[in-house]
Design a protein around this motif. Structure first.
Motif, PDB file in Angstrom:
ATOM      1  N   ILE A 145       3.680   2.256   4.415  1.00  0.00           N
ATOM      2  CA  ILE A 145       4.788   2.124   5.394  1.00  0.00           C
ATOM      3  C   ILE A 145       5.023   3.646   6.145  1.00  0.00           C
ATOM      4  O   ILE A 145       6.002   3.925   6.506  1.00  0.00           O
ATOM      5  CB  ILE A 145       5.993   1.775   4.683  1.00  0.00           C
ATOM      6  N   CYS A 149       5.002   9.868   1.160  1.00  0.00           N
ATOM      7  CA  CYS A 149       5.138  10.398  -0.376  1.00  0.00           C
ATOM      8  C   CYS A 149       3.899  10.768  -0.855  1.00  0.00           C
ATOM      9  O   CYS A 149       3.882  11.849  -1.663  1.00  0.00           O
ATOM     10  CB  CYS A 149       5.742   9.104  -1.275  1.00  0.00           C
ATOM     11  N   ARG A 212       4.748   1.955  -2.516  1.00  0.00           N
ATOM     12  CA  ARG A 212       4.333   0.528  -2.119  1.00  0.00           C
ATOM     13  C   ARG A 212       3.065   0.260  -3.349  1.00  0.00           C
ATOM     14  O   ARG A 212       2.351  -1.012  -3.056  1.00  0.00           O
ATOM     15  CB  ARG A 212       3.436   0.607  -0.754  1.00  0.00           C
ATOM     16  N   ILE A 216      -4.177   4.070  -3.885  1.00  0.00           N
ATOM     17  CA  ILE A 216      -4.552   5.344  -2.845  1.00  0.00           C
ATOM     18  C   ILE A 216      -6.158   5.783  -3.336  1.00  0.00           C
ATOM     19  O   ILE A 216      -6.882   5.949  -2.364  1.00  0.00           O
ATOM     20  CB  ILE A 216      -3.632   6.344  -2.496  1.00  0.00           C
TER      21      ILE A 216
HETATM   22  S1  SF4 Z   1       2.901   6.678  -0.183  1.00  0.00           S
HETATM   23 FE1  SF4 Z   1       2.202   4.640   0.021  1.00  0.00          FE
HETATM   24  S2  SF4 Z   1       3.366   3.887   1.740  1.00  0.00           S
HETATM   25 FE2  SF4 Z   1       3.784   6.208   1.697  1.00  0.00          FE
HETATM   26  S3  SF4 Z   1       2.353   6.891   3.173  1.00  0.00           S
HETATM   27 FE3  SF4 Z   1       1.483   7.029   1.332  1.00  0.00          FE
HETATM   28  S4  SF4 Z   1       0.145   5.000   1.081  1.00  0.00           S
HETATM   29 FE4  SF4 Z   1       1.734   4.877   2.645  1.00  0.00          FE
END
Ligand code: SF4
Ligand code: SF4
Ligand code: FES
Lengths: 233, 129
Positions: A145, A149, A212, A216
């Protein structure tokens, strides 16, 4: 219960330096930190500035450091923070006012990986087919989104804002592994640059911070692997 | 208008990254320790072979032969090696990254007994036992 919330404050028109202000207010355990910010702004100090839009964890606009860790204010309950809460702006960004940071460098990195479908083949009559398995490969990275973060939790990004950052790599992953897309090589070339994917030292701050729950670092690992082997299947 | 980018060293260290971030910080300190250790070693060897620097060489030797220094350097060097292996393994098999939490537990599980034994030996000989 009574909670004490300590907020980072900075008004570029008045303050030379940032400071902290503390507010006391009544809250329920099921209140979210965003509710507290709204209460402070509505009833105690109208000058407080922060971003939010959906209030339901989907627009990504209220990422901030809550008790020293990146979270969405709208997804963080008082039950989990305890009665003492400190809220600061994201690390590694320029603060515009209070909790609002300049997101432009973040979005610049995002755009740099061409996060859109690239396929110049003539359009099929109905749709571009994709099997369930082909779709599953990049399912996780479709959930982003763009809250930042992750990128602002990343020590490599703190060290140098030229690093493209985990969020941009997640966006790239979403298209690199999409069987309908034809520009994987182009994106991999971009991520192979000096400030690309190899600035990631597999630290995992991003993964822990992602609201989310996107894997990553795994996505970044897969991109690194694709760069090594040339395979995106 | 607005503030400059807001990351200072202390600010960054205060980020609550928990276990993974701790390994990251220890890894950096470890890298630096190894550079210092190897650097001192080479320097001492060089100086000891020259009349004008022999005393300094011997002095440096005595620092890194000191058991307290060894307790410190062995901690960081061993941690750096094992943590490095964890990262290499995860980088080579990205699918395993799903188990990164377990990987860190495993890392401590491997590190602690090895370091424990080394610590025992170093301290025992350090105290002349
Ligand atoms: S923390 Fe998760 S949702 Fe937020 S920018 Fe990074 S990958 Fe996207
Ligand atoms: S895993 Fe990589 S991208 Fe994520 S925080 Fe660590 S260095 Fe940054
Ligand atoms: S306000 Fe939209 S994600 Fe929190």
């Amino acid at each position: 219960m009574e909670v004490t919330i300590k907020l980072f404050r900075y008004n570029p028109e008045k303050d030379k330096k940032p400071s902290y202000k503390t507010y006391k207010l009544e809250a329920l355990e099921t209140d979210r930190v965003l509710d507290l910010l709204e209460k402070v702004k509505g009833y105690q100090d109208g000058t407080l500035s922060f971003r939010r839009s959906c209030a339901h964890g989907i627009c990504g606009s209220d990422a901030m450091r809550i008790n020293g860790f990146n979270r969405l204010a709208c997804k963080t309950l008082v039950r989990d923070t305890g009665a003492k809460i400190t809220v600061q702006p994201l690390l590694g960004m320029r603060v515009i006012k209070d909790l609002i940071v300049d997101m432009e460098p973040f979005f610049e990195h995002y755009r740099s990986v061409k996060p859109w479908l690239i396929n110049d083949d003539p359009e099929p009559e109905k749709e571009r087919y994709q099997s369930v398995d082909q779709r599953a490969v990049f399912d996780d990275t479709t959930k982003c989104i763009l809250c930042a973060c992750c990128t602002t939790a990343c020590p490599s990004f703190w060290g140098n804002e030229q690093y493209v950052g985990p969020a941009a790599i997640v966006a790239a992953h979403r298209f690199i592994f999409d069987s309908r897309d034809k520009a994987a090589a182009e994106r991999l070339k971009i991520l192979n640059e000096v400030w690309g994917v190899y600035r990631c030292h597999t630290i995992f701050n991003c993964t822990l911070a992602c609201p989310r729950e996107i894997q990553i670092t795994r996505a970044i690992g897969e991109v690194k692997m694709a760069l090594t082997t040339g395979k995106t299947e | 208008m607005g503030l400059k980018r807001n990351v200072g060293l202390m600010e960054a260290l205060r980020y609550q990254g928990k276990g993974p971030m701790l390994t990251y910080i220890l890894h950096r300190i470890g890298g630096l320790s190894i550079v210092i250790f190897v650097g001192l070693h080479i320097l001492a060897g060089y100086l000891a072979n020259h009349a004008w620097g022999a005393n300094l060489g011997i002095f440096i030797n005595s620092i890194y032969e000191n058991w307290l220094f060894q307790v410190f350097i062995f901690f960081f060097a061993l941690f750096h090696a094992i943590n490095g292996l964890r990262i290499v393994i995860l980088d080579l098999w990205p699918k395993l990254i799903e188990y990164q939490r377990e990987a860190i537990w495993l890392e401590w599980f491997v590190f602690l007994p090895i370091y424990g034994i080394a610590l025992f030996v170093i301290v025992r000989s350090g105290l002349g036992g």
